[in-house]
Design a protein around this motif. Structure first.
Motif, PDB file in Angstrom:
ATOM      1  N   THR A 193       0.811  -1.213   0.000  1.00 21.05           N
ATOM      2  CA  THR A 193       0.000   0.000   0.000  1.00 21.05           C
ATOM      3  C   THR A 193       0.844   1.263   0.000  1.00 21.05           C
ATOM      4  N   LEU A 194       1.915   1.272   0.792  1.00 23.99           N
ATOM      5  CA  LEU A 194       2.727   2.478   0.964  1.00 23.99           C
ATOM      6  C   LEU A 194       4.047   2.445   0.207  1.00 23.99           C
ATOM      7  N   ASN A 195       4.377   1.277  -0.364  1.00 24.77           N
ATOM      8  CA  ASN A 195       5.620   1.133  -1.132  1.00 24.77           C
ATOM      9  C   ASN A 195       6.843   1.494  -0.293  1.00 24.77           C
ATOM     10  N   ILE A 196       6.945   0.853   0.874  1.00 25.53           N
ATOM     11  CA  ILE A 196       8.083   1.077   1.754  1.00 25.53           C
ATOM     12  C   ILE A 196       8.853  -0.224   1.916  1.00 25.53           C
ATOM     13  N   SER A 197      10.003  -0.154   2.546  1.00 20.94           N
ATOM     14  CA  SER A 197      10.886  -1.310   2.667  1.00 20.94           C
ATOM     15  C   SER A 197      10.377  -2.307   3.700  1.00 20.94           C
ATOM     16  N   HIS A 198      10.940  -3.526   3.638  1.00 22.15           N
ATOM     17  CA  HIS A 198      10.572  -4.569   4.598  1.00 22.15           C
ATOM     18  C   HIS A 198      10.964  -4.170   6.019  1.00 22.15           C
ATOM     19  N   LYS A 199      12.092  -3.490   6.170  1.00 24.03           N
ATOM     20  CA  LYS A 199      12.548  -3.097   7.498  1.00 24.03           C
ATOM     21  C   LYS A 199      11.578  -2.117   8.151  1.00 24.03           C
ATOM     22  N   LEU A 200      11.094  -1.157   7.375  1.00 24.56           N
ATOM     23  CA  LEU A 200      10.125  -0.205   7.920  1.00 24.56           C
ATOM     24  C   LEU A 200       8.814  -0.901   8.267  1.00 24.56           C
ATOM     25  N   CYS A 201       8.408  -1.862   7.433  1.00 25.87           N
ATOM     26  CA  CYS A 201       7.184  -2.618   7.725  1.00 25.87           C
ATOM     27  C   CYS A 201       7.322  -3.385   9.032  1.00 25.87           C
ATOM     28  N   LEU A 202       8.496  -4.006   9.228  1.00 26.95           N
ATOM     29  CA  LEU A 202       8.746  -4.736  10.464  1.00 26.95           C
ATOM     30  C   LEU A 202       8.711  -3.805  11.665  1.00 26.95           C
ATOM     31  N   LEU A 203       9.304  -2.636  11.531  1.00 26.37           N
ATOM     32  CA  LEU A 203       9.300  -1.652  12.615  1.00 26.37           C
ATOM     33  C   LEU A 203       7.874  -1.225  12.956  1.00 26.37           C
ATOM     34  N   VAL A 204       7.055  -1.031  11.939  1.00 27.44           N
ATOM     35  CA  VAL A 204       5.670  -0.607  12.150  1.00 27.44           C
ATOM     36  C   VAL A 204       4.875  -1.708  12.852  1.00 27.44           C
ATOM     37  N   ILE A 205       5.051  -2.952  12.420  1.00 27.50           N
ATOM     38  CA  ILE A 205       4.343  -4.077  13.037  1.00 27.50           C
ATOM     39  C   ILE A 205       4.752  -4.234  14.498  1.00 27.50           C
ATOM     40  N   VAL A 206       6.039  -4.099  14.769  1.00 31.19           N
ATOM     41  CA  VAL A 206       6.529  -4.194  16.152  1.00 31.19           C
ATOM     42  C   VAL A 206       5.917  -3.097  17.015  1.00 31.19           C
ATOM     43  N   SER A 207       5.785  -1.897  16.458  1.00 30.52           N
ATOM     44  CA  SER A 207       5.166  -0.790  17.201  1.00 30.52           C
ATOM     45  C   SER A 207       3.730  -1.134  17.590  1.00 30.52           C
TER      46      SER A 207
END
Length: 226
Positions: A193-207
């Motif tokens: 949806t946002l076209n961001i990296s896997h690392k940022l997605c992981l950070l968001v999920i952890v949050s």
């Protein structure tokens, strides 16, 4: 209007029948959306495999609007699982009706708790993304699309029911795997949806998980079984 699987550019393409395939875009000579020609079962299988192109097709090039009903049904499944586990830990043979009503109240309570946990998890995700100040997450429509993606990608919760019906020694392990699968699906939905990296997605999920864990801790401090 179709959105390209590769670049995200939107194209105005009119398909008069299923036999017409979308033409390739001129820049890269790749099909705009190859899933237009695919059977829904194939699309579903690819979505289960967490393929980004299948996610893009479902989110951008289809008119699926079952995310609200799917969310309610998934919450009912999770509440039912928690209710069964609660009844298994507090068995009572008293035949009085008040016991039956109390058990029903426990189910409603579990549904409320599951709803609050899911809400807080999403709030944690949105807060983390808001702090990143992404360019493609500013308008209400952007937030609505992300919410829709998160709700649709939580379909793995439906696997909770068969995991309990076919109960065995590894039921707890299966429930943990389902939880992991849902988180991976949520991460993929955010990335598409946002076209961001896997690392940022992981950070968001952890949050989101941290905020959800804080809520669970508060419930446990209050003496509630979750």
């Amino acid at each position: 209007m179709l959105q390209c699987q590769w670049s995200g550019i939107k194209f105005s393409i009119f398909l008069f029948s299923s036999s017409h395939s979308p033409p390739p875009q001129k820049s890269c000579q790749k099909p705009v959306d190859k899933y237009i020609e695919y059977d829904p079962v194939i699309i579903l299988i690819n979505a289960i495999l967490c393929k980004s192109q299948a996610y893009r097709h479902i989110l951008f090039n289809t008119s699926i609007n079952i995310h609200g009903k799917l969310c309610i049904f998934c919450l009912l499944c999770e509440a039912y699982i928690r209710w069964l586990q609660l009844q298994g830990s507090t068995q009572n043979t008293d035949p009085e009706d008040i016991i039956r009503y109390a058990k029903e109240w426990d189910f409603y309570r579990m549904f409320t708790i599951a709803s609050l946990e899911k809400t807080v998890f999403f709030v944690g995700i949105f807060i983390a993304l808001r702090l990143m100040r992404l360019e493609n997450l500013k308008t209400k429509s952007d937030f609505y699309l992300l919410l829709k993606a998160l709700l649709l990608s939580s379909y793995g919760k439906l696997l909770l029911i068969p995991a309990v019906i076919w109960e065995h020694d590894y039921t707890y392990f299966c429930l943990r795997l389902i939880k992991l699968f849902v988180l991976i699906s949520n991460s993929q939905a955010i990335r598409v949806t946002l076209n961001i990296s896997h690392k940022l997605c992981l950070l968001v999920i952890v949050s989101g998980l941290i905020l959800e864990s804080l809520l669970v801790y508060c419930f446990q401090r209050m003496g509630w079984s979750v």
